[in-house]
Design an enzyme around this catalytic site. Structure first.
Site, short mmCIF file in Angstrom:
data_model
loop_
_atom_site.label_atom_id
_atom_site.label_comp_id
_atom_site.label_asym_id
_atom_site.label_seq_id
_atom_site.Cartn_x
_atom_site.Cartn_y
_atom_site.Cartn_z
N SER A 465 39.93 3.06 4.70
CA SER A 465 40.05 2.87 5.74
C SER A 465 39.56 4.40 6.66
O SER A 465 38.22 4.17 6.66
CB SER A 465 41.66 3.04 6.25
OG SER A 465 41.98 2.57 7.35
N ASP A 476 25.21 6.91 7.35
CA ASP A 476 24.32 6.37 8.52
C ASP A 476 23.58 7.21 9.34
O ASP A 476 22.51 7.04 9.68
CB ASP A 476 25.18 5.21 9.27
CG ASP A 476 25.84 4.16 8.67
OD1 ASP A 476 25.24 4.03 7.68
OD2 ASP A 476 26.59 3.54 9.44
N LYS A 490 38.38 -1.40 3.09
CA LYS A 490 39.21 -1.70 4.15
C LYS A 490 38.61 -1.52 5.50
O LYS A 490 38.48 -0.30 5.66
CB LYS A 490 40.53 -1.04 3.97
CG LYS A 490 41.59 -1.22 5.05
CD LYS A 490 42.75 -0.40 5.00
CE LYS A 490 43.91 -0.52 6.10
NZ LYS A 490 43.10 -0.07 7.43
#
Length: 709
Positions: A465, A476, A490
């Site tokens: 999460s 990224d 998740k």
């Protein structure tokens, strides 16, 4: 996770409950009117506002039915197929039970479960009077979560014979004689039986409601008042109490740990091992808690700050008939520091090549929602604590930073965004898609960074999460390589709904719903859902993806992709990761500890795939000797600490239990050390620069942002 209230004009059914009656007689536990109303209200909210719209109908009823039985009997050791068949009428009627306010069916099933538990454990107790033949070649199928239900009573009795035989053999291989084995197992099964009779109506309701909620989607849950209180405590890292960690040992509530600075520790009148036999409020009479569940004792001990609680104590060194003492304490706010972010420094190399790597361990993305709402300047949060620790490590002149998110299951979405903001200047962190398809972007709006030097993030399968949001964003942006194993997977966002506020109750009656309301996406347009965050440099893993992780759920949301957000990569990781990977592989190939870890992982996977334990003594001894020989060849290993003693935690002395826990915490962390070495390599490659080179900056907009490494 965002703590907010969804207001809705819902009608509340005030349907009375009739006591469940069946061939088993009057039930010990029965549903209440409040529980019927809670179930109905929950259904209305879940049906209207959940991210995944699923009708509460006969098809859903069947899913709830199967999940409820699995929650009660996950290893299929109590119910038989005949029991399951006898519940056939309930299979397609649990939706009606929820919508019509008659919860007798799940309670009737639970009543049968309690009956079977009593029968199986009574049989197990009686088996101890006999002798087992350990020369017979047979096996105990211990992994039964996917096995069929035992077809009849004879089959389930044989399963329990094998289970008891395995318990006996473990103790025998550990050196226990028959008398000690009978005593240990007799006490174990008696304790199981005692616990089986201490379930309450709210326990049954909690299990059933979670079977319903999780049949919609894996991360939707119902939290009764106690569970909701525990959630709030875990998020704000504080509670009001006496500062003692308690544990059930035999019939006693035993003090396992005293929190430094808490009322219990400050008093000097309590010690680890003391047993709490009674609890009083102020000057009120003492309530006996011998034989109580630990959560029941905790409810009596916690309370309002600056109020008095009186404990009736049987000292650790006193026998059952020893002299009691009464200890009066004033409740105070207890900070749960062990669950907070912490720092350490790993020193690598010597002389000119020496590196100091700062490590920040973050167990959860906690946030004191109420403290923030009140404007409390000292409210607790993960990002605030990490910012402080980073500042301390920078002053300590570390060469690189490692964020350890292993076993961090997530928490506050806002904290994931704010933590990311400590390591990027400004920009989007995560995208959210709501049920209506609208996509929003959560961004870091604060200029500047807390740390601009070399860093990495360490994750494992239990990183989920908010951990995945943070790791994915840094990956990224090209800000830090991700180390470890693929994360949980998740990719959903939950909100907490206070059912009492929705119903405008003046007193707590209904509990909370933790409900999925959105799906989050990486800024590159991908999602961590199902696939998790894939590390740039992988470490060996013992996790079984078939049984642990988002992909193990039969009703998880699918992996999808959306358009990328507008963001700018701040570091080109591709070439750097290749260099780090080469150094890592060259190093671990010669690292004895790492190679031994690989052996252990391979052995663990072999044993997991076996799924059956031999009940032949000669075979088990041969296996035991083989394992011991493998471990004896290692330097610095205390074999006794790794041997199977056949005991469960509460069956050892408290001192032995605490010593084993301390040994586990102080054990060499091979993966952490190697992760720190990789950060040190990154520092070497940065050639002492404190900022990411401007020549590595690449402007990314639109779909170009989908490729970020």
């Amino acid at each position: 996770m965002k703590k907010r209230i969804i207001w809705t004009a819902l009608a509340i059914i005030c349907a009375g409950q009739t006591a469940a009656q069946d061939s088993l007689g009057a039930p010990r536990l029965a549903p209440t009117a409040d529980q019927a109303q809670t179930a109905y209200l929950s259904a209305q909210i879940l049906g209207r506002y959940h991210y995944k719209s699923v009708p509460l109908d006969d098809a859903m009823s069947e899913k709830i039915f199967d999940r409820y039985l699995k929650a009660l009997d996950p290893e299929r050791l109590f119910f038989t197929q005949a029991d399951v068949d006898s519940f056939a009428d309930a299979r397609t009627r649990l939706d009606d039970a929820i919508l019509k306010g008659n919860l007798s069916a799940p309670f009737t099933i639970f009543q049968r479960f309690e009956q079977r538990v009593t029968e199986r454990l009574t049989d197990a107790r009686e088996l101890l009077a006999r002798d087992f033949d350990f020369s017979v070649k047979e096996g105990y199928p211990y992994a039964r979560d996917k096995a069929p239900w035992p077809k009849d009573d004879a089959e389930v009795r044989d399963l329990w014979r094998k289970r008891v035989k395995n318990d006996w053999l473990r103790l025998k291989l550990a050196g226990k004689d028959d008398k000690a084995i009978r005593e240990t197992l007799g006490k174990r099964y008696d304790n199981y039986l005692a616990r089986a009779t201490r379930n309450k109506s709210e326990d049954v309701f909690q299990v059933f409601m979670n079977a319903y909620a999780m049949s919609i989607e894996p991360h939707t849950n119902y939290l009764g008042r106690s569970a909701s209180d525990d959630f709030d405590i875990s998020m704000r890292l504080s509670l009001v109490g006496i500062g003692a960690v308690l544990q059930e040992r035999d019939e006693y509530i035993t003090i396992r740990e005293l929190v430094p600075g808490g009322p219990a520790a400050r008093s000097g009148k309590l010690a680890v091992g003391d047993r709490i036999v009674g609890v009083g409020q102020g000057d009120s009479p003492i309530t006996d808690v011998v034989g109580s569940r630990v959560d029941e004792a905790v409810k009596l001990i916690r309370g309002t700050k600056d109020t008095k609680v009186v404990l009736d104590i049987l000292p650790a060194d006193a026998g059952p008939d020893g002299k009691h003492k009464q200890v009066s304490l004033v409740r105070d706010k207890i900070k749960l520091e062990e669950q907070a972010a912490s720092k350490s420094v790993i020193k690598l190399g010597e002389g000119l090549t020496a590196r100091r790597i700062g490590v920040i361990k973050l167990p959860a993305f906690y946030e004191d929602f109420e403290g923030r709402r009140r404007g409390d300047k000292e409210f607790r949060s993960a990002s605030r604590d990490v910012a402080r620790l980073v500042d301390e490590l920078r002053k300590d002149k570390v060469d690189g930073l490692l964020i350890d998110l292993r076993n961090n299951g997530g928490g506050s979405l806002r904290e994931a965004v704010e933590l990311t903001g400590l390591f990027i200047d400004k920009g989007p962190v995560v995208q959210q898609r709501r049920p209506d398809g609208q996509i929003g972007v959560e961004s870091d709006e604060r200029a500047g960074v807390a740390w601009d030097g070399p860093m990495a993030v360490l994750i494992n399968r239990a990183s989920a999460s908010a951990s995945e949001i943070f790791a994915a964003a840094l990956q990224d942006y090209g800000r830090a390589p991700i180390l470890g194993e693929a994360s949980f997977g998740k990719g959903t966002v939950q909100t907490m709904i206070d059912l009492d506020e929705v119903a405008k109750n003046t007193k707590p009656r209904y509990g909370d719903l933790k409900m999925t309301v959105a799906q989050f996406f990486r800024i590159n347009g991908g999602t961590t859902q199902l696939r998790g965050v894939v590390p740039d440099i992988g470490f060996p893993s013992v996790a079984d993806s078939e049984s642990f992780g988002e992909a193990s759920y039969d009703n998880a949301l699918p992996w999808v992709q959306i358009a990328a957000a507008d963001y700018r990569i701040v570091g080109k990781l591709t070439d750097r990761v290749a260099d780090l990977q080469r150094r890592h592989q060259a190093r671990v190939g010669k690292d004895k500890d790492f190679q031994q870890l690989l052996q252990d992982v391979a052995e663990f996977k072999r044993l997991r795939e076996t799924k059956t334990l031999s009940l032949n003594e000669a075979e088990r001894r041969k296996e035991k000797e083989k394992q011991e020989a493998r471990l004896k060849a290692r330097e610095g290993i205390k074999l006794a600490s790794l041997q199977d003693d056949g005991l469960q935690a509460s069956e050892r002395s408290l001192a032995a239990d605490l010593a084993a826990e301390k040994a586990r915490k102080s054990a060499k962390d091979v993966l952490l050390t190697e992760a720190a070495r990789i950060v040190a390599d990154a520092a070497d490659l940065s050639a002492g620069r404190t900022q990411i080179a401007m020549r590595d900056r690449v402007e990314i907009t639109g779909n170009k942002g989908q490729s970020t490494r």
